[in-house]
Design a protein around this motif. Structure first.
Motif, PDB file in Angstrom:
ATOM      1  N   VAL A 176     -30.608  31.601  35.903  1.00  0.00           N
ATOM      2  CA  VAL A 176     -29.640  30.806  36.665  1.00  0.00           C
ATOM      3  C   VAL A 176     -30.336  30.130  37.848  1.00  0.00           C
ATOM      4  N   GLN A 177     -31.229  30.867  38.502  1.00  0.00           N
ATOM      5  CA  GLN A 177     -31.951  30.284  39.635  1.00  0.00           C
ATOM      6  C   GLN A 177     -32.875  29.156  39.178  1.00  0.00           C
ATOM      7  N   GLU A 178     -33.459  29.364  38.004  1.00  0.00           N
ATOM      8  CA  GLU A 178     -34.296  28.324  37.417  1.00  0.00           C
ATOM      9  C   GLU A 178     -33.470  27.058  37.168  1.00  0.00           C
ATOM     10  N   LEU A 179     -32.249  27.269  36.657  1.00  0.00           N
ATOM     11  CA  LEU A 179     -31.365  26.127  36.384  1.00  0.00           C
ATOM     12  C   LEU A 179     -30.980  25.416  37.680  1.00  0.00           C
ATOM     13  N   LEU A 180     -30.678  26.191  38.720  1.00  0.00           N
ATOM     14  CA  LEU A 180     -30.327  25.583  40.008  1.00  0.00           C
ATOM     15  C   LEU A 180     -31.474  24.707  40.499  1.00  0.00           C
ATOM     16  N   ASP A 181     -32.683  25.241  40.366  1.00  0.00           N
ATOM     17  CA  ASP A 181     -33.855  24.485  40.784  1.00  0.00           C
ATOM     18  C   ASP A 181     -34.000  23.208  39.962  1.00  0.00           C
ATOM     19  N   LEU A 182     -33.761  23.340  38.660  1.00  0.00           N
ATOM     20  CA  LEU A 182     -33.899  22.218  37.742  1.00  0.00           C
ATOM     21  C   LEU A 182     -32.960  21.068  38.096  1.00  0.00           C
ATOM     22  N   VAL A 183     -31.744  21.389  38.546  1.00  0.00           N
ATOM     23  CA  VAL A 183     -30.787  20.330  38.872  1.00  0.00           C
ATOM     24  C   VAL A 183     -30.860  19.937  40.353  1.00  0.00           C
ATOM     25  N   GLY A 184     -31.873  20.424  41.054  1.00  0.00           N
ATOM     26  CA  GLY A 184     -32.082  19.974  42.423  1.00  0.00           C
ATOM     27  C   GLY A 184     -31.248  20.691  43.462  1.00  0.00           C
ATOM     28  N   LEU A 185     -30.859  21.936  43.185  1.00  0.00           N
ATOM     29  CA  LEU A 185     -30.148  22.725  44.204  1.00  0.00           C
ATOM     30  C   LEU A 185     -31.057  23.877  44.631  1.00  0.00           C
ATOM     31  N   ASN A 239     -30.091   9.692  37.933  1.00  0.00           N
ATOM     32  CA  ASN A 239     -31.531   9.949  37.806  1.00  0.00           C
ATOM     33  C   ASN A 239     -31.804  11.365  37.311  1.00  0.00           C
ATOM     34  N   LEU A 240     -31.005  12.321  37.815  1.00  0.00           N
ATOM     35  CA  LEU A 240     -31.164  13.708  37.368  1.00  0.00           C
ATOM     36  C   LEU A 240     -30.917  13.813  35.863  1.00  0.00           C
ATOM     37  N   MET A 241     -29.844  13.134  35.391  1.00  0.00           N
ATOM     38  CA  MET A 241     -29.511  13.221  33.972  1.00  0.00           C
ATOM     39  C   MET A 241     -30.617  12.611  33.112  1.00  0.00           C
ATOM     40  N   GLU A 242     -31.216  11.530  33.609  1.00  0.00           N
ATOM     41  CA  GLU A 242     -32.313  10.919  32.853  1.00  0.00           C
ATOM     42  C   GLU A 242     -33.526  11.837  32.817  1.00  0.00           C
ATOM     43  N   LYS A 243     -33.783  12.507  33.957  1.00  0.00           N
ATOM     44  CA  LYS A 243     -34.916  13.420  34.030  1.00  0.00           C
ATOM     45  C   LYS A 243     -34.713  14.582  33.054  1.00  0.00           C
ATOM     46  N   LEU A 244     -33.508  15.160  33.064  1.00  0.00           N
ATOM     47  CA  LEU A 244     -33.226  16.295  32.186  1.00  0.00           C
ATOM     48  C   LEU A 244     -33.340  15.894  30.727  1.00  0.00           C
ATOM     49  N   GLY A 262     -35.054  16.955  26.025  1.00  0.00           N
ATOM     50  CA  GLY A 262     -34.759  16.306  24.753  1.00  0.00           C
ATOM     51  C   GLY A 262     -33.290  16.331  24.376  1.00  0.00           C
ATOM     52  N   LEU A 263     -32.423  16.256  25.381  1.00  0.00           N
ATOM     53  CA  LEU A 263     -30.987  16.275  25.116  1.00  0.00           C
ATOM     54  C   LEU A 263     -30.507  14.945  24.547  1.00  0.00           C
ATOM     55  N   ASP A 281     -38.344  10.217  42.258  1.00  0.00           N
ATOM     56  CA  ASP A 281     -38.817  11.598  42.349  1.00  0.00           C
ATOM     57  C   ASP A 281     -38.837  12.091  43.785  1.00  0.00           C
ATOM     58  N   ALA A 282     -39.339  11.239  44.681  1.00  0.00           N
ATOM     59  CA  ALA A 282     -39.397  11.616  46.085  1.00  0.00           C
ATOM     60  C   ALA A 282     -37.988  11.844  46.616  1.00  0.00           C
ATOM     61  N   ALA A 283     -37.069  10.997  46.170  1.00  0.00           N
ATOM     62  CA  ALA A 283     -35.677  11.127  46.597  1.00  0.00           C
ATOM     63  C   ALA A 283     -35.129  12.472  46.129  1.00  0.00           C
ATOM     64  N   GLU A 284     -35.475  12.797  44.913  1.00  0.00           N
ATOM     65  CA  GLU A 284     -35.020  14.057  44.327  1.00  0.00           C
ATOM     66  C   GLU A 284     -35.538  15.236  45.160  1.00  0.00           C
ATOM     67  N   ALA A 285     -36.820  15.168  45.510  1.00  0.00           N
ATOM     68  CA  ALA A 285     -37.434  16.245  46.280  1.00  0.00           C
ATOM     69  C   ALA A 285     -36.793  16.341  47.661  1.00  0.00           C
ATOM     70  N   ALA A 286     -36.538  15.183  48.272  1.00  0.00           N
ATOM     71  CA  ALA A 286     -35.961  15.176  49.613  1.00  0.00           C
ATOM     72  C   ALA A 286     -34.544  15.731  49.581  1.00  0.00           C
ATOM     73  N   ALA A 287     -33.797  15.404  48.526  1.00  0.00           N
ATOM     74  CA  ALA A 287     -32.431  15.910  48.396  1.00  0.00           C
ATOM     75  C   ALA A 287     -32.461  17.430  48.381  1.00  0.00           C
ATOM     76  N   HIS A 288     -33.521  17.933  47.803  1.00  0.00           N
ATOM     77  CA  HIS A 288     -33.741  19.350  47.685  1.00  0.00           C
ATOM     78  C   HIS A 288     -33.941  20.006  49.058  1.00  0.00           C
ATOM     79  N   ASP A 289     -34.648  19.273  49.915  1.00  0.00           N
ATOM     80  CA  ASP A 289     -34.991  19.823  51.224  1.00  0.00           C
ATOM     81  C   ASP A 289     -33.822  19.817  52.192  1.00  0.00           C
ATOM     82  N   HIS A 290     -32.873  18.963  51.955  1.00  0.00           N
ATOM     83  CA  HIS A 290     -31.763  18.837  52.907  1.00  0.00           C
ATOM     84  C   HIS A 290     -30.435  19.154  52.255  1.00  0.00           C
TER      85      HIS A 290
END
Lengths: 367, 349
Positions: free
Chosen positions: A136-145, A197-202, A207-208, A351-360
């Motif tokens: 579950v924690q892996e999934l949270l990380d994967l979706v940027g939480l 962007n997250l959905m495209e990354k996933l 391979g969804l 990608d940078a946006a994704e990472a920053a969203a993660h930090d804040h």
């Protein structure tokens, strides 16, 4: 072309209308009335249409949240509509859904960890119990939480973050197909782009295959490989993104495309506008013949009597399907290919946006 | 309708508008407006010093995401904020030179409808479900113009015809639920323009509507604006609709205006990183192969505003100065205002 993973065959869903003291069935709302298409592995099929066209019902039928009145859904060669027991559960694992409203689709009394981990209660063989929390924690990380937020409740997250939780739950069982019913319509523009962007990354990582149901034609164009346009329970046009947007042959698609505003004031007054008269007829009593004939400017006698089938139409760039007796290409949108235009220096990369969203992960805003 | 009814109505209309005359075409001047909400969790500063103006016949779009304060601004101008919890600790809203905030309530009430009127996003919940639509439109004439029932109803039919409701005469007695979403929005518009207001505020008028209906409603609004020389304030989050309609744009973020510009330069060359971010994060129908440059993070919590520039936690240009010093809205080019320390960098990006 990749293999077909999910296909719909003449799907029909009628909801009975009851009236009178005896609650007799006096009619039916024909929400979906004969829809067929194929979804290939790893692709995104966009389904667009206005409210009441049946696109959400179609999503629920594919998910088997509703039983079809007739027709079949086939997943990897197996008829899903008649499966039951273990076979049904096995298919269910592979087809998951993300709902529109991130406020009502998450149980407010469950923690995020319980919400995302709940699919494992029903499908315990996917991840052994000892490894669930880590997964579950892996999934949270994967979706940027933040994985440490596993014990928080939905109200502690903003709309965009809740939609990420919904997506994490959707991909928890490693499905092959994700049905997304208006996944970004409730979000603000800047947050909407994050989720898209997250959905495209996933999709590229896992391979969804997506069935992306939405009313926003711009978002659908951005994310889809192929697009189906629905009107009153039927598919009006179906083709690749380029075919449908650049070479639409169905009058309804053309009118729909011409009505979408483009965020560029220099195009003001230069875009062709096809203004449709009247409203969409009731799906309880759809017009005879072609369902669009009451609002169509090309209408002839044949349109009032004979329903056009979704067939291949000759086109300038190959062929795609549309359901019109008088189908012909009419260019509405002047498309510019920007795939090679670099982003300006001021904007961050996705990608940078994704990472920053993660930090804040900031607190939710006021209601 | 008889000509006498019409001329009687026109005479009363002319008399009603005499009290307010725009000076040099200036209809509205909002100056340093603040709106606070007193909640159990503290004071939420929804609007923090917003200033802008509106001229006759002009369309101003106030753009922003949810929580940016755009709707609260509209409600403050209209005078329909719930007080308490809302409070306006500072600021002026001058209509034709007269401060609406300093007016006695009775005098202000008389401006709602004949001078400034508003249409809302959700027509179904804005219309009264238990009265026929014609009766509701006619109420404007009975209340503000003192017309009798039958004259007022005749005016209502005329208005319903003007906003292209088919079979207006027959449907004047129908109830809101008997109309479709687009038709209900037309009825709202009919009601809003009934008394020939100088300013029409449209708060997300097409957000709840399908795209083909949205196109119909927006073209109706534009047509009416030109016909009546109204000033239009369009409150929306939809950058596409704005591009089609507005003369000028005002972008709000966390309760402040962060950029104002005419629509062409504002879209072509934004002066604030947030405006640029919004435009870059929007998928466009006429582009393929687009990379969406999402703005990272979330809008700030109004109860806990970041120090300095409210946008700095999400801004790619943020530096030390942005965390400490809040940029003021200053003129960066003739007629263009932006609130950013590094606006030149954005303009040259």
């Amino acid at each position: 072309m990749p293999e077909v993973i999910l296909s719909a065959h003449d799907l029909v869903k009628h909801y009975p209308i009851r009236s009178g003291v005896l609650r007799r069935v006096t009619g039916a709302v024909k929400a979906v009335d004969g829809v067929s298409f194929e979804l290939h592995e790893g692709e995104t099929l966009g389904i667009v249409g206005e409210s009441g066209c049946g696109k959400s019902t179609l999503g629920r039928l594919l998910m088997r949240l509703e039983e079809p009145t007739s027709g079949r859904v086939v997943f990897q060669g197996e008829d899903w509509s008649s499966a039951s027991g273990a076979a049904l559960r096995k298919i269910r694992r592979n087809i998951q859904i993300v709902f529109q409203d991130p406020y009502t689709s998450l149980n407010p009394r469950m923690t995020v960890g319980d919400i995302i981990g709940e699919p494992y209660e029903i499908h315990p063989d996917v991840v052994p119990e000892s490894k669930r929390r880590a997964r579950v924690q892996e999934l949270l990380d994967l979706v940027g939480l933040n994985p440490e937020h596993i014990h928080r409740y939905p109200h502690q997250f903003s709309g965009g973050q809740r939609q990420r939780i919904g997506i994490a739950r959707g991909i928890a069982l490693n499905p092959k197909v994700l049905i997304c019913d208006e996944p970004v319509s409730a979000l603000d523009v800047s947050v909407q782009a994050q989720v898209v962007n997250l959905m495209e990354k996933l999709q590229s990582e896992l391979g969804l295959a997506y069935v992306f149901i939405a009313h926003d034609l711009s978002v659908v164009r951005h994310i889809s490989d192929r697009v189906g346009v629905m009107y009153l329970g039927r598919m009006a046009e179906l083709g690749t993104e380029d075919e449908v947007y650049d070479h639409p042959t169905h009058p309804y698609t053309q009118a729909l495309l011409s009505a979408v505003p483009v965020p560029d004031p220099t195009l003001r007054g230069k875009r062709e506008q096809i203004v449709l008269v009247g409203d969409v007829p009731s799906p309880a009593n759809p017009p005879k013949g072609c369902r669009f004939h009451t609002r169509c400017w090309k209408v002839q006698d044949i349109c009032r009597t004979e329903e056009p089938q979704l067939i291949m139409q000759p086109d300038t760039i190959g062929a795609h399907r549309s359901a019109c007796h008088f189908a012909e290409v009419r260019k509405i949108v002047e498309t510019v290919d920007v795939s090679n235009v670099p982003l300006s220096s001021v904007v961050l990369s996705a990608d940078a946006a994704e990472a920053a969203a993660h930090d804040h992960p900031s607190a939710p805003t006021l209601p | 309708m008889t000509t006498t009814t019409q001329s009687r109505a026109d005479a009363k209309a002319a008399a009603a508008h005499a009290a307010y005359q725009p000076v040099d075409g200036r209809l509205l001047d909002v100056e340093n407006l603040h709106v606070h909400f007193h909640t159990s969790d503290g004071v939420a500063k929804a609007i923090n010093g917003v200033s802008f103006h509106l001229d006759q016949g002009e369309s101003l779009a106030i753009l922003g995401e949810s929580g940016s304060g755009k709707s609260v601004t509209a409600q403050a101008i209209m005078g329909i904020l719930d007080v308490p919890p809302a409070k306006i600790p500072e600021g002026h809203i001058r209509y034709c030179g007269q401060d609406l905030l300093a007016m006695p309530e009775e005098q202000r009430r008389k401006t709602r409808g004949p001078e400034i009127s508003m249409i809302f996003q959700d027509a179904l919940s804005s219309l009264n479900p238990v009265f026929p639509v014609g009766w509701q439109i006619a109420e404007m004439f009975r209340e503000h113009r003192g017309l009798n029932k039958s004259d007022a109803l005749a005016q209502a039919v005329r208005l319903m015809e003007r906003v292209s409701i088919p079979g207006a005469k027959a449907r004047v007695k129908a109830y809101p639920h008997q109309f479709s979403g687009g038709m209900r929005q037309r009825i709202m518009i009919a009601m809003a323009i009934a008394l020939d207001p100088a300013i029409l505020i449209a708060d997300e008028p097409t957000t709840a509507l399908d795209v083909t209906v949205q196109a119909q409603i927006m073209s109706l609004l534009q047509e009416l604006q030109q016909e009546r020389k109204m000033g239009l304030i369009l409150i929306t989050h939809d950058l596409g609709v704005v591009a089609d309609v507005a003369d000028r744009i005002a972008v709000m973020y966390a309760g402040r205006l962060i950029e104002t510009a005419d629509v062409y330069t504002g879209y072509a060359n934004p002066a604030h990183p947030y405006t640029k971010g919004l435009l870059d994060s929007l998928p466009r129908l006429d582009q393929k192969g687009q990379t969406l440059a999402a703005i990272p993070g979330l809008p700030p919590n109004l109860l806990k505003m970041p120090p300095g520039c409210a946008f700095h936690p999400r801004c790619p240009l943020a530096r030390e100065r942005c965390r400490e010093e809040r940029p003021e809205l200053v003129e960066v080019r003739p007629g263009r205002f932006a609130a950013c320390h590094y606006t030149e960098e954005v303009l040259h990006a």
